[in-house]
Write an enzyme that holds these catalytic residues in place. Sequence first.
Site, mmCIF file in Angstrom:
data_model
loop_
_atom_site.group_PDB
_atom_site.id
_atom_site.type_symbol
_atom_site.label_atom_id
_atom_site.label_comp_id
_atom_site.label_asym_id
_atom_site.label_seq_id
_atom_site.Cartn_x
_atom_site.Cartn_y
_atom_site.Cartn_z
ATOM 1 N N ARG A 1 -9.812 1.538 9.105
ATOM 2 C CA ARG A 1 -8.859 -0.304 9.522
ATOM 3 C C ARG A 1 -10.022 -0.674 10.358
ATOM 4 O O ARG A 1 -10.026 -1.789 10.311
ATOM 5 C CB ARG A 1 -7.735 0.408 10.423
ATOM 6 C CG ARG A 1 -6.500 -0.881 10.665
ATOM 7 C CD ARG A 1 -5.202 -0.542 10.776
ATOM 8 N NE ARG A 1 -4.701 0.034 9.877
ATOM 9 C CZ ARG A 1 -3.581 0.011 9.659
ATOM 10 N NH1 ARG A 1 -2.859 -0.050 10.982
ATOM 11 N NH2 ARG A 1 -2.737 0.665 8.643
ATOM 12 N N ARG B 1 14.284 -9.337 11.015
ATOM 13 C CA ARG B 1 13.490 -8.031 11.241
ATOM 14 C C ARG B 1 12.193 -9.058 12.378
ATOM 15 O O ARG B 1 11.720 -10.195 11.741
ATOM 16 C CB ARG B 1 12.936 -6.997 10.747
ATOM 17 C CG ARG B 1 13.918 -6.374 9.608
ATOM 18 C CD ARG B 1 12.883 -5.301 9.416
ATOM 19 N NE ARG B 1 11.338 -5.567 8.861
ATOM 20 C CZ ARG B 1 10.578 -4.867 8.463
ATOM 21 N NH1 ARG B 1 11.029 -3.355 8.440
ATOM 22 N NH2 ARG B 1 9.653 -5.102 7.885
ATOM 23 N N LYS C 1 0.521 -1.209 -0.029
ATOM 24 C CA LYS C 1 0.398 0.397 0.144
ATOM 25 C C LYS C 1 0.714 1.518 -0.133
ATOM 26 O O LYS C 1 0.784 2.109 -0.945
ATOM 27 C CB LYS C 1 -1.049 -0.423 0.921
ATOM 28 C CG LYS C 1 -1.885 -1.017 0.981
ATOM 29 C CD LYS C 1 -2.798 -0.755 2.102
ATOM 30 C CE LYS C 1 -2.505 -0.874 3.732
ATOM 31 N NZ LYS C 1 -2.043 -2.353 3.889
ATOM 32 N N ARG D 1 -0.819 -10.416 12.184
ATOM 33 C CA ARG D 1 -1.093 -8.839 12.009
ATOM 34 C C ARG D 1 -2.086 -9.468 10.687
ATOM 35 O O ARG D 1 -2.876 -8.400 10.553
ATOM 36 C CB ARG D 1 0.117 -8.676 10.825
ATOM 37 C CG ARG D 1 1.043 -7.474 12.183
ATOM 38 C CD ARG D 1 1.420 -6.729 10.876
ATOM 39 N NE ARG D 1 2.380 -7.052 9.884
ATOM 40 C CZ ARG D 1 4.526 -7.548 10.305
ATOM 41 N NH1 ARG D 1 4.503 -6.873 11.457
ATOM 42 N NH2 ARG D 1 4.280 -7.791 9.483
ATOM 43 N N ARG E 1 12.430 -12.470 4.371
ATOM 44 C CA ARG E 1 13.147 -10.934 3.832
ATOM 45 C C ARG E 1 13.986 -11.245 4.944
ATOM 46 O O ARG E 1 13.782 -11.562 6.211
ATOM 47 C CB ARG E 1 11.310 -9.869 3.743
ATOM 48 C CG ARG E 1 12.191 -8.434 3.501
ATOM 49 C CD ARG E 1 11.481 -7.378 3.931
ATOM 50 N NE ARG E 1 10.166 -7.314 3.329
ATOM 51 C CZ ARG E 1 8.917 -7.489 3.886
ATOM 52 N NH1 ARG E 1 9.018 -7.177 4.825
ATOM 53 N NH2 ARG E 1 7.874 -7.432 3.084
#
Length: 213
Positions: A89, A156, A14, A167, A123
Amino acid sequence: MMKLIIFGPPSAGKGTQAQKLSKKYGIPQVATGDLLREAVAKQTPLGVKIKSYLDTGKLGPDDLIVQLIKERVSKPDCKGGYLLDGFPRTMGQAKELDKMTDIDLVLNIVVDMESLVERAVGRRICPKCAAVYHVKFNTPKKTGVCDKCDASLIQRDDDKEATVRNRLKVYQEQTQPLIAHFKAKGNLVDVDGSAGIDGVFDQMVRAIDRLNK
Ligand SMILES: [Zn+2]
């Protein structure tokens, strides 16, 4: 005057798309995350309230977030329109937004949840120069080592699988139901999020340009 929302699950891209659209159409990107950090850093009255929530690990209640957005979009640079990123949200926020204004278009990035998990969990970043890699899609020449500065790559905490799944679960429970709400209002357009950064951007531009015809 053009009021847009960029919508979709966390890590769907986004922010990247919002920046590109903001540049192309000359309207500011209003990102909830940035506004929260800024209000807290500047210690505005609202920021002080918000900080007390963030300190307890909770997201601020809807009315604080809504107030933050209202203040932001009433600034002069939003006169020609704006692009909301990360708002609304929750259903509560969506209903407040309905009272506030009419949105022209909701650009809904549609992505497969498992591919989001794969993207985030794979990642790896360089702690030294911040270069970003992926164990499958963007591998360094030598496994686990940065091409540019030879530092050992790290994952991370935000990209750990449990965190990523949590999430997405919060998104599915609290945010995803808004899609039906926007659909009922007739201003939602689905965008295929698997099309790559430029492909996604092209689809969005086409949807916006149809609107302006
Ligand atoms: Zn590096």
